[in-house]
Design a protein around this motif. Structure first.
Motif, PDB file in Angstrom:
ATOM      1  N   PRO A  95       0.811  -1.226   0.000  1.00  0.00           N
ATOM      2  CA  PRO A  95       0.000   0.000   0.000  1.00  0.00           C
ATOM      3  C   PRO A  95       0.841   1.270   0.000  1.00  0.00           C
ATOM      4  O   PRO A  95       1.670   1.464   0.895  1.00  0.00           O
ATOM      5  CB  PRO A  95      -0.805  -0.121   1.300  1.00  0.00           C
ATOM      6  N   PRO A  96       0.665   2.146  -0.981  1.00  0.00           N
ATOM      7  CA  PRO A  96       1.370   3.435  -0.957  1.00  0.00           C
ATOM      8  C   PRO A  96       0.793   4.323   0.128  1.00  0.00           C
ATOM      9  O   PRO A  96      -0.407   4.285   0.399  1.00  0.00           O
ATOM     10  CB  PRO A  96       1.095   4.014  -2.352  1.00  0.00           C
ATOM     11  N   GLN A  97       1.646   5.086   0.756  1.00  0.00           N
ATOM     12  CA  GLN A  97       1.207   5.974   1.831  1.00  0.00           C
ATOM     13  C   GLN A  97       1.447   7.414   1.375  1.00  0.00           C
ATOM     14  O   GLN A  97       2.462   8.031   1.690  1.00  0.00           O
ATOM     15  CB  GLN A  97       1.963   5.640   3.116  1.00  0.00           C
ATOM     16  N   TYR A  98       0.471   7.929   0.622  1.00  0.00           N
ATOM     17  CA  TYR A  98       0.650   9.194  -0.074  1.00  0.00           C
ATOM     18  C   TYR A  98       0.777  10.399   0.861  1.00  0.00           C
ATOM     19  O   TYR A  98       1.250  11.444   0.434  1.00  0.00           O
ATOM     20  CB  TYR A  98      -0.507   9.417  -1.040  1.00  0.00           C
ATOM     21  N   SER A  99       0.369  10.258   2.097  1.00  0.00           N
ATOM     22  CA  SER A  99       0.483  11.384   3.023  1.00  0.00           C
ATOM     23  C   SER A  99       1.867  11.467   3.664  1.00  0.00           C
ATOM     24  O   SER A  99       2.200  12.491   4.280  1.00  0.00           O
ATOM     25  CB  SER A  99      -0.568  11.270   4.129  1.00  0.00           C
ATOM     26  N   GLN A 100       2.670  10.418   3.509  1.00  0.00           N
ATOM     27  CA  GLN A 100       3.970  10.369   4.165  1.00  0.00           C
ATOM     28  C   GLN A 100       5.033  11.135   3.369  1.00  0.00           C
ATOM     29  O   GLN A 100       5.097  11.015   2.141  1.00  0.00           O
ATOM     30  CB  GLN A 100       4.427   8.921   4.340  1.00  0.00           C
ATOM     31  N   PRO A 101       5.869  11.905   4.031  1.00  0.00           N
ATOM     32  CA  PRO A 101       6.917  12.652   3.318  1.00  0.00           C
ATOM     33  C   PRO A 101       7.981  11.753   2.719  1.00  0.00           C
ATOM     34  O   PRO A 101       8.671  12.146   1.791  1.00  0.00           O
ATOM     35  CB  PRO A 101       7.506  13.560   4.408  1.00  0.00           C
ATOM     36  N   ASP A 102       8.086  10.527   3.251  1.00  0.00           N
ATOM     37  CA  ASP A 102       9.108   9.597   2.785  1.00  0.00           C
ATOM     38  C   ASP A 102       8.477   8.357   2.155  1.00  0.00           C
ATOM     39  O   ASP A 102       8.913   7.240   2.397  1.00  0.00           O
ATOM     40  CB  ASP A 102      10.026   9.188   3.936  1.00  0.00           C
ATOM     41  N   LEU A 103       7.418   8.548   1.349  1.00  0.00           N
ATOM     42  CA  LEU A 103       6.664   7.397   0.856  1.00  0.00           C
ATOM     43  C   LEU A 103       7.523   6.451   0.006  1.00  0.00           C
ATOM     44  O   LEU A 103       7.297   5.235   0.021  1.00  0.00           O
ATOM     45  CB  LEU A 103       5.437   7.836   0.067  1.00  0.00           C
ATOM     46  N   PHE A 104       8.519   6.956  -0.703  1.00  0.00           N
ATOM     47  CA  PHE A 104       9.356   6.078  -1.525  1.00  0.00           C
ATOM     48  C   PHE A 104      10.297   5.252  -0.646  1.00  0.00           C
ATOM     49  O   PHE A 104      10.522   4.065  -0.903  1.00  0.00           O
ATOM     50  CB  PHE A 104      10.150   6.893  -2.545  1.00  0.00           C
ATOM     51  N   ALA A 105      10.810   5.865   0.418  1.00  0.00           N
ATOM     52  CA  ALA A 105      11.630   5.116   1.374  1.00  0.00           C
ATOM     53  C   ALA A 105      10.781   4.082   2.103  1.00  0.00           C
ATOM     54  O   ALA A 105      11.236   2.951   2.356  1.00  0.00           O
ATOM     55  CB  ALA A 105      12.277   6.069   2.370  1.00  0.00           C
ATOM     56  N   GLN A 106       9.537   4.451   2.424  1.00  0.00           N
ATOM     57  CA  GLN A 106       8.641   3.510   3.085  1.00  0.00           C
ATOM     58  C   GLN A 106       8.309   2.340   2.167  1.00  0.00           C
ATOM     59  O   GLN A 106       8.192   1.189   2.624  1.00  0.00           O
ATOM     60  CB  GLN A 106       7.358   4.226   3.506  1.00  0.00           C
ATOM     61  N   ALA A 107       8.175   2.589   0.876  1.00  0.00           N
ATOM     62  CA  ALA A 107       7.920   1.513  -0.085  1.00  0.00           C
ATOM     63  C   ALA A 107       9.089   0.532  -0.118  1.00  0.00           C
ATOM     64  O   ALA A 107       8.893  -0.681  -0.255  1.00  0.00           O
ATOM     65  CB  ALA A 107       7.677   2.094  -1.471  1.00  0.00           C
ATOM     66  N   GLU A 108      10.287   1.048   0.021  1.00  0.00           N
ATOM     67  CA  GLU A 108      11.463   0.178   0.048  1.00  0.00           C
ATOM     68  C   GLU A 108      11.476  -0.675   1.314  1.00  0.00           C
ATOM     69  O   GLU A 108      11.808  -1.869   1.263  1.00  0.00           O
ATOM     70  CB  GLU A 108      12.736   1.015  -0.033  1.00  0.00           C
ATOM     71  N   VAL A 109      11.102  -0.078   2.444  1.00  0.00           N
ATOM     72  CA  VAL A 109      11.023  -0.836   3.690  1.00  0.00           C
ATOM     73  C   VAL A 109      10.024  -1.984   3.553  1.00  0.00           C
ATOM     74  O   VAL A 109      10.309  -3.137   3.921  1.00  0.00           O
ATOM     75  CB  VAL A 109      10.617   0.085   4.864  1.00  0.00           C
ATOM     76  N   MET A 110       8.845  -1.678   3.021  1.00  0.00           N
ATOM     77  CA  MET A 110       7.825  -2.717   2.871  1.00  0.00           C
ATOM     78  C   MET A 110       8.240  -3.777   1.863  1.00  0.00           C
ATOM     79  O   MET A 110       7.947  -4.963   2.038  1.00  0.00           O
ATOM     80  CB  MET A 110       6.486  -2.083   2.495  1.00  0.00           C
ATOM     81  N   ALA A 111       8.939  -3.389   0.808  1.00  0.00           N
ATOM     82  CA  ALA A 111       9.428  -4.371  -0.163  1.00  0.00           C
ATOM     83  C   ALA A 111      10.383  -5.353   0.509  1.00  0.00           C
ATOM     84  O   ALA A 111      10.323  -6.561   0.264  1.00  0.00           O
ATOM     85  CB  ALA A 111      10.114  -3.662  -1.324  1.00  0.00           C
TER      86      ALA A 111
END
Length: 314
Positions: A95-111
């Motif tokens: 799930p993308p977290q569009y409200s987060q300032p670091d959503l791309f870094a968060q996507a890497e964490v979840m991956a």
């Protein structure tokens, strides 16, 4: 030896045949469109389903449908490993977290968590929602998050299927109310006469369910499109027929994109990613390559059907 292993040995001794374990399919993202469609398609087909949700309330409906409910957060490796253990295959939506300032870094964490948990759970097959353009290394905005998941999973020895979906037909839903009121369908996509592949999220879920039940080894990339391509002009015409009033497609100038998207809860990084992605779609940088060797699945649902469903809900 566990009781199940004793039972299997006894069965072989009696019949000479190996027992077939009941198939169980895990589905994440059931609070969203494609996850819900996947779980429902599997249940309708008589499959045993385990839905993975972040809180019990989101699993109540699925429990009523006969699904097993497991609580897990896709950023928690131990919880996700438990959720994926003992299943035949899993459908993953990061799930993308569009409200987060670091959503791309968060996507890497979840991956990383998804890959580690799937390996630890010895998951036989994994089907992941991805996107058209995920093969591109740069200038894809939000789709970078799909690419991140694909690349991390590809570093494992898992049997993978990436569903590279076309532009969602449901992306037009936020614009219907203003189109009804003003007689104009605002479009980020341009030029207005250019047709691109689009697909209904219901089709994505049904195809995901089909792929989950298939047998394969290695990695597959599957391009998903609907039964027809549509331009913004086409979309406006179909919406006009549904609303029974004239609707004209009008391009939103690129200089106005940021203002048009303001107030919707997007972080600056998310807004920038949306703009880059839309630029890529309009330039053709993000598109299906007819020369690639990917599989292709074509959905059955037209945009007329999607608009009819939307109109019933509005």
């Amino acid at each position: 030896m566990q009781d199940s292993e004793h039972l299997e040995v006894a069965w072989v001794e009696i019949t000479g045949e190996k027992m077939t374990k009941a198939e169980l399919y895990a589905v994440t993202g059931v609070s969203g469109r494609t996850g819900a469609a996947t779980a429902q398609a599997l249940i309708t087909a008589g499959k045993q389903v385990r839905v993975v949700v972040r809180d019990a309330a989101k699993g109540a409906y699925w429990q009523q449908q006969g699904a097993e409910v497991v609580i897990a957060d896709l950023s928690n490796a131990a919880m996700l490993t438990n959720a994926l253990s003992g299943v035949t295959a899993a459908y993953i939506v990061s799930p993308p977290q569009y409200s987060q300032p670091d959503l791309f870094a968060q996507a890497e964490v979840m991956a990383n968590v998804i890959a580690d948990a799937a390996v630890a759970a010895r998951l036989p097959k994994l089907v992941a929602l991805s996107s058209v353009g995920a093969e591109q290394a740069s200038d894809t905005g939000w789709i970078t998050m799909n690419r991140t998941l694909e690349q991390r999973l590809s570093q494992t020895d898992l049997n993978l299927a990436f569903l590279r979906a076309a532009y969602f037909m449901e992306n037009w839903q936020p614009l219907i109310a203003s189109a009804r009121a003003q007689g104009e369908l605002a479009s980020f996509l341009a030029p207005l006469e250019r047709k691109i592949p689009m697909i209904a999220t219901q089709d994505i879920g049904e195809i995901a369910a089909q792929v989950l039940c298939e047998n394969w080894q290695g990695t597959r990339a599957i391009n998903l499109t609907g039964p027809a391509d549509y331009s913004p002009h086409d979309v406006a015409q179909h919406l006009a027929a549904q609303l029974q009033k004239p609707i004209a497609a009008v391009a939103i100038p690129e200089s106005d994109w940021q203002q048009a998207m303001s107030g919707q809860g997007f972080s600056p990084a998310a807004l920038s990613g949306f703009i880059t992605m839309t630029q890529g779609l309009n330039s053709g940088h993000i598109a299906f390559n007819n020369k690639d060797s990917n599989e292709q699945r074509i959905g059955r649902i037209t945009i007329e059907t999607v608009f009819k469903q939307m109109n019933e809900l509005i």
